[in-house]
Write an enzyme that holds these catalytic residues in place. Structure first.
Site, PDB file in Angstrom:
ATOM      1  CG  HIS A 183     -71.954  31.354  33.634  1.00  0.00           C
ATOM      2  ND1 HIS A 183     -72.704  30.217  33.418  1.00  0.00           N
ATOM      3  CD2 HIS A 183     -70.976  30.993  34.505  1.00  0.00           C
ATOM      4  CE1 HIS A 183     -72.214  29.219  34.123  1.00  0.00           C
ATOM      5  NE2 HIS A 183     -71.153  29.658  34.788  1.00  0.00           N
ATOM      6  CG  ASP A 185     -66.799  30.504  35.919  1.00  0.00           C
ATOM      7  OD1 ASP A 185     -68.031  30.318  35.967  1.00  0.00           O
ATOM      8  OD2 ASP A 185     -65.982  29.593  35.696  1.00  0.00           O
ATOM      9  CG  HIS A 332     -68.803  27.616  31.491  1.00  0.00           C
ATOM     10  ND1 HIS A 332     -67.916  28.646  31.710  1.00  0.00           N
ATOM     11  CD2 HIS A 332     -69.284  27.283  32.716  1.00  0.00           C
ATOM     12  CE1 HIS A 332     -67.849  28.918  33.008  1.00  0.00           C
ATOM     13  NE2 HIS A 332     -68.686  28.105  33.635  1.00  0.00           N
ATOM     14  NE  ARG A 348     -65.368  28.710  39.215  1.00  0.00           N
ATOM     15  CZ  ARG A 348     -66.499  29.398  39.318  1.00  0.00           C
ATOM     16  NH1 ARG A 348     -67.594  28.987  38.711  1.00  0.00           N
ATOM     17  NH2 ARG A 348     -66.538  30.498  40.043  1.00  0.00           N
TER      18      ARG A 348
END
Length: 361
Positions: A183, A185, A332, A348
């Protein structure tokens, strides 16, 4: 002033199970196998609501950067490229000490190399306020509509797994043998993220790495004629399934789910590189195609990306690691390959950027 990562933390925090537990220890220490960084434990408030995200003007910091990067890389910096197409490991640079010019150069370098792995970061000087200050240099920080955040700091998206809480299986379903999920983000945003920061707080002894793939090289590997067919197409990126899943589990939906159309092939605003912009996590259908046509093409592209072993790298973690990547040109996936008895904890920060641009040249 909120505590730095290394200061003593005495807090009452909502545990991952939503039960209350008092944790009293210094960051970096463990007590009864408890988390080393309790300040950053995931927090959910089902009553928390965010306003609709408005479109904003943005100038990519990489456009201001000195291509020689003298404010980022110095004579004591060690650089190790992980592959020709993606990934660079860096030691001898403290992100917390970078000037604005250094952060501009960081944006450029992340766009060029797609993924940067900074080692030996000194967390004692980089508490939540400084972390957020750094990330805001790259754009307004996305506040995640469903994930756990840090109490009082909704800018953080918390990644957490321990022996009692397996967010990967809860999110993806327990009937899946392979938990790899590629995906980019929150690509469903009107203005998806660019330079993204991932702070590793606690990591298994072995495993728990992240796979990263270059969407630029994935595009380059396609035939010129096929590339032409893809340019100009648009795909729908959706947050609907994510929101519905959170509702079913009794979690928050802090703002209503959005769907936006983005180019299937986008162009990086600084490097000018063309990149595929599709991902299994959020890309749902190609605009104007019949369902079976869309599913067939997307399935091919997803397979093409996930099987590109020579443009995929594995970012490994150790204490003091901060990973920075450019979400516009990468995808990722976590690797859930470590024992369930071990903890993995990270936060994150996800700055948003420009509306994805179609190819112009």
């Amino acid at each position: 002033m909120a505590p730095s990562v290394a200061e003593t933390v005495t807090t009452t925090t909502e545990q991952v199970s939503n039960g209350l537990a008092k944790i009293n220890l210094k960051a970096g220490e463990k007590q009864d196998n408890g988390p080393a960084y309790p300040f950053y434990l995931p927090y959910w408030d089902v009553e928390e609501k965010f306003p609709k995200t408005e479109v904003f003007e943005v100038e990519d910091p990489g456009k201001r950067a000195n291509p020689a990067k003298p404010n980022l890389l110095n004579p004591s910096t060690k650089v190790n490229h992980l592959s020709p197409y993606i990934g660079t490991e860096i030691t001898g640079v403290q992100i917390s000490q970078l000037s604005k010019e250094g952060l501009d150069e960081l944006a450029l370098y992340a766009g060029e190399r797609k993924l940067l792995v900074f080692r030996d970061q000194d967390f004692k000087d980089i508490g939540p306020e400084r972390q957020i200050e750094i990330a805001r240099h790259f754009g307004p920080i996305q506040r995640h509509p469903t994930s756990g955040n840090v109490k009082g700091f909704p800018e953080f998206h918390v990644v957490y797994r321990d022996p009692e809480h397996d967010q990967f299986r809860e999110y993806l379903g327990t009937d899946r043998a392979n938990l790899t999920s590629w995906h980019s983000d929150v690509s469903y945003e009107k203005q998806p993220p660019s330079t993204t920061f991932f702070f590793l707080l606690e990591q298994p002894d072995l495993g728990g790495d992240t796979l990263f793939a270059s969407q630029v090289e994935a595009f380059n590997r396609l035939s010129p004629e096929f590339q032409k067919r893809l340019e100009g197409l648009k795909a729908v990126h959706s947050a609907v399934e994510q929101a519905e899943h959170s509702r079913k589990r009794g979690g928050p939906v802090r703002r209503e789910a959005v769907e936006h159309e983005h180019p299937l092939v986008r162009q990086h605003p600084v490097t000018g590189e063309k990149a595929l912009y599709v991902n299994q996590g959020f890309t749902r259908r190609i605009v104007g195609y019949k369902r079976e046509e869309s599913e067939y093409l997307l399935r091919f592209l997803f397979d093409h990306i996930s099987k590109g072993a020579d443009f995929i790298v594995r970012a490994s973690y150790k204490p003091g690691t901060v990973v920075v990547w450019d979400n516009r040109v990468t995808v990722h996936s976590a690797t859930v390959d470590y024992p369930a008895a071990q903890r993995r904890h990270a936060v994150r920060l996800t700055p948003q950027a420009e509306i994805p641009a179609e190819v112009t040249v």
